[in-house]
Write an enzyme that holds these catalytic residues in place. Structure first.
Site, mmCIF file in Angstrom:
data_model
loop_
_atom_site.group_PDB
_atom_site.id
_atom_site.type_symbol
_atom_site.label_atom_id
_atom_site.label_comp_id
_atom_site.label_asym_id
_atom_site.label_seq_id
_atom_site.Cartn_x
_atom_site.Cartn_y
_atom_site.Cartn_z
ATOM 1 C CD GLU A 44 -6.002 -1.824 -7.256
ATOM 2 O OE1 GLU A 44 -5.909 -2.922 -7.828
ATOM 3 O OE2 GLU A 44 -6.459 -1.694 -6.104
ATOM 4 C CE LYS A 76 -4.238 -1.678 0.272
ATOM 5 N NZ LYS A 76 -5.192 -1.421 -0.836
ATOM 6 C CE LYS A 85 -11.099 -3.792 -4.002
ATOM 7 N NZ LYS A 85 -10.857 -2.454 -3.438
ATOM 8 C CG ASP A 113 -4.156 -0.062 -4.080
ATOM 9 O OD1 ASP A 113 -4.341 1.060 -4.598
ATOM 10 O OD2 ASP A 113 -5.071 -0.766 -3.611
#
Ligand code: MG
Length: 376
Positions: free
Chosen positions: A219, A164, A268, A193
Site C-alpha cells: 500500500e 508497516k 476508510k 504498507d
C-alpha cells in the site's frame, strides 16, 4: 425528523503499545471525535471521526472547530435521512474536511437505520459478506521482534499479518518481511504498507525484493499526490499496489482510476467523508475492475462498525484479512457492546439496527478531553 442538537466530544484512548509508522511517526492514543446527533423525534444518531494530518490536513482540533462553527450549525434543522441534501449543504459550507464531514454522515446513517428499524448495511446494498477476515498490523521494529509478534498473532487466529514499511532503511524492511515469512510459514498472508515512505526508484527496487516472500499487496509506496509515480510502480512490479493516502474523495478515486495508479483501493469510511461518499468511490472501483482493502485509522468502535457495514455490503473485497480491528490495539473502547470477533474474523451484527453501537457513558466521561453542544 429534524436535527435539533449535536453533542461533540473529543476522545483519546491510549494504545496498548505505541505504533511506529512512516511519515506519521509514533502514535500513542486515538485522537477521535464523537458526534451524538439529537432529533426532534427523540432518536439519537452516533458518529465518529479519527483524523490524521498526514492524510487530509485535519486533526482532532480542526474537526472540533469545523463541527462547532461551520458544519454543525449548517445541518441543524435538516432532515438527517436526506443524506444527499446533508452532503450538499456540507459541500456548500466548505471544501475538503472529509473527516469532519464523516462524523455527521455516520450519525445520519445511524439515524436512517434506526428510523427504518434496519441495520445500516441494508441501506447500502444489503448483505454481501456475513463475516470478514481481519489482519494484524505490525509497526516498524526489529526483524526478531516483528517475527515473534507475528507468530503470537497467528496463534491467536489471524490469517493475515501486515507490516508497516518505509520508516527504516529499505534493506531492514526487506529483512523484517523475510523474518516474518520464515517464522509464520507460507500459508499466512502478508501485506505491506509503506505509508508514502519511498520515492519511485526505492519503491520499485524494494517491492521487487519483496516478490521473493509471497507478499499479497503493498500500500501507498510513494507520496499521495504522485499518481504518475504510483502508476510507474504498478507497471514495474508483480505485487498489487494500493492507494490509501492518495484516496480521500470520490474525485481522488476518479483520478487514480484514470492514471491507472492502483490495483486496489483502501477504504476508510471516515477518510472519505462518511459512508455515502465511500459508496460513490465503491461504484467507480467496482465498475472499473479494482478491488477493496477495508482499512482503518487508529479508531474506536463506531468507526470500526461503519467500516464493517461498508464491508458487509460491498463485493470485490481483496481475498486477505482486513483492518477491521483497530479497537484491539486500544486499552479500552467507548462502546457498551463491542463488535463480535470469532477467531480471525469479525462477524456482521445482523440483529442490531443502525450502526449497531451504544456509547458507554462512563467511558465517554473517562476518556474525553473536551466537549461542546451545537444547538438551535
Ligand atoms: Mg495505509
Amino acid at each position: 425528523m429534524k436535527i435539533n442538537a449535536l453533542k461533540v466530544t473529543a476522545v483519546n484512548i491510549p494504545l496498548l503499545k505505541p505504533y511506529h509508522i512512516a511519515v506519521l511517526g509514533t502514535v500513542e492514543s486515538t485522537q477521535s471525535v464523537i458526534v451524538e446527533m439529537h432529533t426532534d423525534e427523540g432518536l439519537i444518531g452516533i458518529g465518529e471521526s479519527d483524523p490524521a494530518l498526514m492524510f487530509t490536513g485535519e486533526s482532532q482540533q480542526t474537526v472540533m472547530t469545523m463541527l462547532q462553527h461551520h458544519l454543525g450549525p449548517a445541518v441543524l434543522g435538516m432532515e438527517p435521512r436526506q443524506i444527499e441534501n446533508i452532503h450538499a449543504r456540507m459541500a456548500a459550507v466548505t471544501v475538503g474536511n472529509p473527516f469532519a464531514k464523516a462524523a455527521i454522515d455516520l450519525a445520519c446513517h445511524d439515524l436512517i437505520g434506526k428510523s427504518f428499524n434496519a441495520p445500516v448495511y441494508q441501506l447500502l446494498g444489503g448483505l454481501v459478506n456475513e463475516r470478514i477476515p481481519v489482519m494484524w498490523s505490525l509497526g516498524s521494529d526489529t526483524p526478531e521482534n516483528n517475527a515473534a509478534d507475528a507468530v503470537a498473532k497467528v496463534e491467536e487466529g489471524y490469517g493475515t499479518i501486515g507490516l508497516k514499511l518505509g520508516l527504516l532503511d529499505p534493506k531492514e524492511d526487506v529483512d523484517r518481511v523475510a523474518a516474518v515469512r520464515k517464522a509464520i510459514g507460507d500459508d499466512i498472508h502478508i501485506r505491506c504498507d509503506a505509508n508514502q515512505g519511498w520515492n519511485v526508484g526505492t519503491a520499485v527496487s524494494t517491492i521487487q525484493e519483496l516478490e521473493n516472500y509471497g507478499v499479497a499487496m503493498v500500500e501507498q509506496p510513494v507520496p499521495k499526490h504522485d499518481l504518475a509515480g504510483m502508476a510507474e510502480v504498478v507497471r514495474a512490479v508483480n505485487i498489487p499496489i494500493g492507494a490509501d493516502e492518495s484516496l480521500s474523495s470520490p474525485q481522488d478515486a476518479l483520478d487514480i482510476i484514470n492514471a491507472k495508479a492502483a490495483d486496489f483501493f483502501s477504504i476508510k469510511t471516515t477518510k472519505h467523508g462518511g459512508l455515502s461518499p465511500s459508496k460513490k468511490i465503491a461504484s467507480m472501483v467496482q465498475t472499473t475492475g479494482g478491488k477493496f482493502f477495508i482499512n482503518s485509522m487508529i479508531e474506536m468502535g463506531v468507526s470500526v462498525m461503519s467500516g464493517l457495514h461498508f464491508a458487509a455490503s460491498t463485493p470485490r473485497l481483496f481475498e486477505i484479512g482486513h483492518a477491521l480491528n483497530s479497537v484491539r490495539r486500544l486499552k479500552d473502547d467507548i462502546l457498551k457492546e463491542p463488535a463480535h470477533y470469532e477467531g480471525g474474523e469479525i462477524v456482521v451484527p445482523q440483529d442490531r439496527i443502525g450502526l449497531g453501537v451504544e456509547l458507554d457513558e462512563d467511558k465517554m466521561e473517562r476518556y474525553q478531553v473536551g466537549h461542546f453542544w451545537v444547538k438551535e
